[in-house]
Every structure is written in C-alpha cells, then in structure tokens.
Write an enzyme that holds these catalytic residues in place. Structure first.
Site, PDB file in Angstrom:
ATOM      1  CE1 TYR A 321      -3.583   2.653   0.688  1.00  0.00           C
ATOM      2  CE2 TYR A 321      -2.037   3.449   2.333  1.00  0.00           C
ATOM      3  CZ  TYR A 321      -3.160   3.633   1.571  1.00  0.00           C
ATOM      4  OH  TYR A 321      -3.860   4.802   1.673  1.00  0.00           O
ATOM      5  CG  ASP A 356      -9.435  -1.610   0.427  1.00  0.00           C
ATOM      6  OD1 ASP A 356      -8.840  -2.447   1.126  1.00  0.00           O
ATOM      7  OD2 ASP A 356      -9.368  -0.392   0.617  1.00  0.00           O
ATOM      8  CE  LYS A 428      -9.495  -3.616   4.310  1.00  0.00           C
ATOM      9  NZ  LYS A 428      -8.701  -2.373   4.076  1.00  0.00           N
TER      10      LYS A 428
END
Lengths: 580, 285
Positions: A321, A356, A428
């Site tokens: 990330y 995501d 998640k």
C-alpha cells in the site's frame, strides 16, 4: 456429475439430521464440533461414515474452483515472499531501529517536539552506525553509564553521550542486557494480549461480519464521544482515521492532539485515550469494542509497537500500500512491513490489508485478479512474520460501477472467491467509495447491497459504507444510519449463504474461476520477473514505482556483520520463526 | 391517530395554529382549484413536495441532547428557526451518550426570485473526445501539455485519476488517452513548488489541481498559495490553471485566481474542452 449428486445427497442427509450445521460446506471442521454433541439417529451415523468416505467430494468448491490453481497461486506467492524475505533480512531501517527503542521503553519528545527515538537514531545515522542497529549502542551506553533506557536516550539527545565514542564492551554482557530488555518488552505486550483475551472471554459473541466504522474529527476527545456513540449503535470496531499526511512524517508525534485534517494524529497518548474510552463503553455494553489504527507510512513499525503497547486490536498493514499509494520507497516498505507484522502477530492484532485501494484507481472488473494476487502476497508475507491466518484481515472491496448490468453477480463471485481461497482469514470487506456521488439516497442502497454480500458470504470485517461518502467525514447521524443498515440487512439474511449453491457453469462460478486463473497467472509472472520490477512496471493499481524511488529510501541500510537486534530475535523466538 | 378522513380533519384542526392556516391560505392562493399544470411563478419559487408552492423540505440532524419528548420539541424548534413552517419530527432515535437523531419535514414558505439569479459558469462549449482532438489540431496546431496533481497534504487521488487516467471515468476516456494531449498525472500529495517545477520542466500549457480534503478550509490556503507562487514566478499568465474537487465551484475558483473550477460530476471532456478553448482565447497557442 454422479459424484456431485452423491455429495449433494450426503449433504442433504446431514442437513436434515443435524440441528446445528452452519457453513457446512465451507467449514467442515465446525460440522465435527456440532456433530460430537448432536449425533441422534442412525441416519446421522450413516452420514458420518459416508462423510469420511466421500469427504473430498463434500468439500468440493462451491465455485467449482480448481484447487490446483489455488495451490499454484499460493506457491508462486510463497516464492515471491521468500525471495523478498532474503532481501529484507539483510537490511534494517531507521524506523525499524526506532521501533526497537520504543519497545525497550523509550518514550517522549525533546523541547522541539522531536521524539527521543528519532534523536537517538539520527545520531547513529550521523556517525554511520545505523547498520549495527540501535540496540548495540543503546546497550553499550547503558552498561557504560549504569543509566536506564530513557535516561540514556535523553542524555544522547542532550549531547551528554556521544554514541561514536563508547568504550568496547564484551559481547556477552551486551547480549545479557539485550536479552533482558527484549524479554521484558515482549512480556509487556503479552500482558496486553492477556487483557484482551480476558475481556473477549466475557464479551457478548455476535454472529457475522464485525461492524467497522471510522471516526475522524481531528480531536481525540471528540473522537472518543463519537466512538462511544457508535459502539452503542452496534459498532464492533472503531478505526481512528489519521490526519492527512501523517503517513509521510518520518516521526510519530507525541502526546494528545486536538487538531488534524480529515483525521486525528496517531500518537501513543491518543491510542491510550481512545482505548480507555472504548473499554468504558464496552464494559457497560458487555461487549469488547476493538480499536483500529493505521500501521502504514514511514513509521509503520513504530505504530505497530505503539499499538501493541496500548492494546489496539486491528491495524491497517499492507505490504504494498505505502509503495503504491503513498509513494514510499519499495525497499523501505518491505523491510518495515516485515518487522511491523511480527509485532502485530505477537500482539494478537488483526491486520487489514489494503487491496481495496487498487480498485479506486484501476477498474474493479478488470483489476479483480490483482486484488486476489495481492491477497496471496500479503498472506505469504504475513506467514513469514509469524502472523496466523486468523489475524489476516485480507482486503477487498465492492467497487464496480453500480450501473454495470449484472455487476452484483461479479461482486458476489469476488467475495465468495476470497472467502473460499482464504477460509480462516477474517476478510476485510470495503464498501463502495469510487461511485458514491453525493446522492445519499442511492448511496444508502449501494451500501445495503454491499451489506447483503458481506453477510451472505460471511466476510470477517465489514467496513461500513457511509451514505455521505465522497462528501465529508461521517457525521454522527451518518454512522448511526450505516450501522442500522448493516444490522438490518445482516440480521434479516442470516443463514442465506448456507442455503445457496451456485449454478454449475453459471455467471458467478465462471467469473470466480476466471479471476482465480488470472490471479494465478499474474503471480507466476511476478515470480518470474520479481516483485520490485513488477511494481516499477505498474502491474498493481496502474501505478509505477521504481525500486530506487519514493520517500524514505535514505533510511534503509544493509546490516553489518555485528548487527544486533535482541527485540527481533525475541519476537522470532516467541513466534516460532527460528533464529534472526 | 390518523385513522381516516374525518379523524384526519380533527387532527388537522387540533395541531395547526391559526397563524399556520393564515399563511397557508396566502401561499396556496395560486394553486387551489387549478385544473391543469399551472406554471410556477419564477419570481417566487419554493420547494415542491407534491403540490406547487407547498414548500416541503426534509432535514435530518443530530442534537447533543438526551432522547425524549424535550429532544423532539428541540428538533421541532430547530426546524422552526430554520424558517420551516409546521415542522414535523417524523423519526427520532436515541444515539446514546446524550445525543439524538431526527428526521424532520416542514414547509419553506419564503420564496426566491429565480429570474434574478446569476451564477459564474464555465462558458466554454463542451466538446467530445474526437472534437477536442480535432480542435487542438486545427486551432492550436501542436500537442497540448497538461499536468494534473492532487496537491498539498491531500492524499485523495480519486478525482484527478478520474480525469487523467487512461481508462477515465463514467464512460469518458481520461486525458492520458487523448492523442493530442500530453497528459501527466503527478498523483497525490504534490507540493505546490514541485508542481511548478514540473510545469517549467515539461513546458506545460495547463495545470489541473484537485482538492478533495477541505476540512478547516485547507484547500483554500493551498490553492491560493499556488496562484501566489505562479505569479511570483511570472508563470500565471502563461498557464491555464484549473481547480477541481467535490467542494470546488467555478465561482470559488475564480475568486482564488484560477481560470475555472469544476465540481462533482465533471469528466475529462468538460475539463479538456475548457482548457483548449482557453488556450486559443488567450492566444497561448
């Protein structure tokens, strides 16, 4: 075909004869548990026998997935992570060393607000001693002066101790003290774990995905009020969003803070204040409220350490990330995520990974396989830090364009795919953000469909969507409406997932199979080329990140032969990872 | 309580004050008994619920008061002070910790004069992907360089990505896809000085600045700073400078010294149409 019918027959026998058989197909081990107490009829006994005979068939994939593809994908990810692990273990970073100091008990900041761990490590960098690790100098200074950890670090900051001029001290004495400090630090973390376990033991158990909401007022005291209200409305996890830009600070601010932009500073004191607030309301509700923060950016492992010491329960912590979305140097990120994950692993913290986010920049339909591939990579990195599947909150999201015809089927396929490939991970699941428009009425429905999939496919952590996404940080009333939405949908559809099987060769099965195959192919390509090169080529999230580029690279050094980090060693021992 | 027409009448007279009735009579003069769609009086416009000029609006909010009858009355009074007549608290919920949530309907009986409204709008004609590229070929005669960035501490690149990225957004290609544009997406958290350095290095024609985080007006400071710095560098007049974001309006952008501002729902052709026409208009081609 006949085999499938046999399997289906056996399953239906069981379903008719057992009263508790939740998630039979995806959780055969739970079936045993219920069976042990509930064998009542001969037919059930027959089923038990048949189950052992035809176990493989019963456990067959709901999505018709080829288990060999899953194995191949996992093997490729394992090689990728292993390859990186040998790179990581030869290096350290400024943040990793600061983290070690924090775990040894260094706290506070000097008059200019610079944290003591930074002061100490800055001096090591200045004297080109970072490659030895901070522990060696700290321990030598402690032995030399007879002072404790904090006093030594403050003396170094005040210029009273010059780290480059410490006398030689024999290795055995250094190690003796180092081992003791590391054990004490690990014991402190263990105490926090014990606290959590005892709180959880007396906490109300609730079904279904944990309801995760954010607070983001910028003022920690205001955050506590909002968090307590959210807990009363049914939140299970409170995440305190960090202020914009904190991930790029190469230090962790000190003390309680009351101003931030789009979020609140992550500081150890803020962690403590929120933890106390949640414990208070949790005790009253008879339900343990988990606390989440963001273990990412240039201080990734330091945040992990602070979280471990203040009993945070969930941490955003992704291997890629920071590289992709904060332009942090890839080398720095991989090393920092290794150490931070060990801390999270030992502290019993569930990590949430950030796949995501890929879908907010890349197209969610086309990039679905990159999400799966990254989940595999995150899983393998986590295993190398001793983090068990039960703490892997692997991320994914419902981010397809809502006007896509049949899009719900593709979203459902993706959610089921993640569930099936990572059966023990508390996945998640992130809500729609990219296609939220300011039409709060439509947005509320988008969130309802998202809750439908989350409940249906039994995700682990449902990050609740806010109707006012894309407008402002959630208002108190928005959060209540979001929690009410999730509670209504999930309660109302409870058990739906167990009732459904997917049409063989149908849209959902085919989509899942396609994403798996593409994900596997991507991972095998990454293995071939190496993760650094793939990041430079924009494979993930359409973002290009060269290995040498990004912020924080100057904080990366190769370990010298006499590098010493008793904290890393102690954690590796306690996590059964073998010698550092 | 509201069981049928007759009871409804009783209910009505019980709860509606004399003043309310009077106001209603004044305000519905133009609509009672009408048999077709009466055109609204554009000099006296009110919200429309299910009858012209009924003024019906909905509001929802939280009050920091414990839930109960007093709280509902407080909510009613809040709506009343907003200028809503006959406010009705249709839903209330105890949020705990001394907070309560409300959904209220009421009638807005003042009016606005629609005919007197003037809004600063981007005046450029909207063209599509092909028209824009053709326009550049014919009117500018060279490729146009556009830099996009989400500046300051803002880490939300979703807006600038939607405009810049090849794939685009909402069915429209992003600027990177335009053959006659050299589009560079510098991403998020770009400092104003870095954006300017890139503008000089790449000899940019236009800068697109996205601001998503607007808490405590951080975007205003940041956008104003960019213009100041461009002026200090003597670059302002040579560049088309555009701001975009969920809370950016054309009016705000003009006030801050930008050439245009684009709000929610903007796609790449909106921005590109403006930029290329502005380049032509200002003789920057």
């Amino acid at each position: 075909m006949i085999q499938h019918h046999v399997a289906a027959f056996l399953v239906s026998c069981l379903l008719h004869n057992l009263s508790a058989h939740h998630r039979l197909q995806s959780y055969p081990h739970m079936w045993f548990l219920s069976l042990a107490t509930e064998v009542k009829t001969r037919l059930t006994a027959f089923c038990l026998l048949a189950y052992f005979l035809f176990k493989d068939l019963i456990m067959a994939s709901r999505l018709g997935l080829n288990s060999q593809f899953i194995d191949r994908a996992r093997a490729a990810a394992s090689d990728i992570a292993q390859n990186m692990d040998s790179f990581i273990r030869k290096r350290t970073t400024a943040s990793m060393e600061r983290t070690t100091l924090r775990l040894f008990g260094v706290d506070g900041a000097d008059d200019e607000g610079v944290p003591y761990p930074n002061r100490f490590v800055d001096q090591l960098v200045e004297h080109k001693m970072l490659q030895e690790g901070a522990s060696r100098s700290l321990l030598k200074a402690m032995i030399h002066t007879g002072a404790d950890v904090q006093d030594v670090v403050e003396a170094v900051t005040a210029g009273e101790i010059d780290l480059s001029k410490l006398p030689e001290i024999d290795e055995a004495t250094i190690h003796e003290l180092g081992d003791r400090l590391a054990k004490e630090a690990a014991d402190r973390i263990q105490m926090r774990v014990d606290e959590r376990n005892s709180a959880l033991a007396s906490s109300e158990m609730r079904d279904g995905p944990l309801h995760y909401v954010i607070v983001a007022t910028g003022n920690i005291y205001e955050d506590v009020v909002q968090a307590q209200v959210a807990a009363r409305q049914g939140a299970d996890i409170i995440a305190v969003i960090r202020t914009t830009g904190q991930s790029l600070l190469d230090y962790v601010p000190y003390g309680a803070t009351t101003e931030g932009y789009g979020g609140t500073y992550a500081t150890q004191e803020n962690f403590r204040i929120m933890r106390q607030g949640l414990d208070e309301v949790g005790e009253e509700l008879g339900r343990y409220i988990r606390l989440c923060n963001y273990c990412s950016g240039l201080c990734m492992p330091e945040i992990a350490a602070m979280g471990a010491l203040e009993r945070l329960d969930v941490m955003l912590n992704d291997a890629l990330y920071g590289i992709l979305f904060r332009d942090i140097n890839p080398e720095r990120t991989f090393i920092d995520q290794y150490f931070s994950r060990m801390i999270n692993a030992y502290a019993g913290v569930i990590i949430n990974t950030g796949e995501d986010n890929y879908l907010t920049t890349a197209d969610a339909v086309e990039a679905a396989h990159t999400v799966l591939a990254s989940q595999f990579i995150n899983e393998q990195f986590a295993l190398r830090s001793g983090l068990p599947a039960e703490q892997m909150g692997l991320g994914h999201a419902m981010e397809m364009n809502p006007s896509l015809e049949g899009g719900f089927l593709l979203e459902l396929a993706q959610a089921e795919l993640a569930r099936e490939v990572f059966p023990d991970a508390p996945l998640k699941y992130m809500p729609p953000t990219k296609y939220m428009t300011g039409n709060i009425f439509k947005g509320h429905i988008q969130d309802a469909l998202f809750n439908l999939i989350g409940g249906w496919t039994n995700q682990g952590i449902q990050l609740l969507g806010m109707m006012t996404e894309a407008m402002h940080t959630p208002h108190m009333g928005d959060r209540y409406l979001a929690l009410e939405n999730a509670r209504y949908v999930m309660n109302n559809i409870r058990g739906l997932g167990d009732e459904i099987s997917y049409k063989e060769g149908g849209v959902i099965q085919k989509r899942a199979q396609q994403v798996l195959e593409e994900g596997m192919e991507l991972l095998e390509r990454v293995r071939e080329k190496g993760l650094f090169d793939e990041l430079a080529d924009g494979t993930f999230a359409d973002v290009f990140r060269p290995r040498e580029g990004g912020k924080g690279r100057s904080g990366v050094v190769e370990r010298s032969v006499d590098y010493y980090n008793p904290m890393e060693h102690e954690l590796r021992m306690r996590l059964n990872l073998g010698n550092a | 309580m509201h069981k049928g027409c007759d009871n409804g009448r009783a209910f009505y007279s019980q709860y509606v004050s004399q003043q309310d009735i009077q106001e209603q009579e004044e305000d519905t003069m133009g609509t009672t008994g009408r048999t077709g769609a009466t055109p609204p009086n554009l000099t006296q416009v009110r919200p429309y619920g299910d009858t012209l000029d009924d003024g019906q609006v909905q509001v929802s909010f939280t009050l920091p008061v414990p839930h109960g009858e007093e709280a509902k009355e407080a909510a009613r009074q809040v709506a009343s002070k907003m200028g809503l007549k006959k406010p009705r608290v249709y839903h209330s919920h105890d949020l705990g910790e001394g907070y309560s949530f409300f959904i209220v309907y009421g009638a807005f009986k003042k009016s606005i004069d629609f005919t007197s409204i003037k809004v600063a709008k981007v005046e450029a004609e909207r063209m599509d992907f092909y028209e824009i590229n053709d326009y550049i070929r014919q009117e500018i005669g060279r490729k146009v360089t556009i830099l996009g960035a989400c500046t300051g501490t803002d880490a939300h690149s979703v807006g600038i990505d939607a405009i810049m990225n090849m794939k685009g957004y909402a069915g429209e290609y992003g600027l990177e896809r335009y053959p006659m544009l050299k589009a560079y997406n510098l991403g998020m958290q770009v400092l104003n000085e870095d954006l300017i350095a890139h503008a000089i290095e790449k000899n940019a024609d236009a800068l697109l600045v996205s601001q998503v985080v607007t808490q405590k007006d951080v975007h205003i400071k940041n956008l104003a700073e960019l213009i100041d710095m461009l002026e200090a560098e003597g670059l302002r007049q040579k560049l088309v400078v555009v701001a975009g974001g969920p809370r950016i309006s054309h009016k705000l952008a003009l006030e801050l010294g930008f050439d245009a501002g684009f709000g929610p729902g903007t796609t790449a052709p909106d921005v590109a149409s403006f930029v290329v026409q502005e380049i032509k208009k200002r003789g920057l081609a």
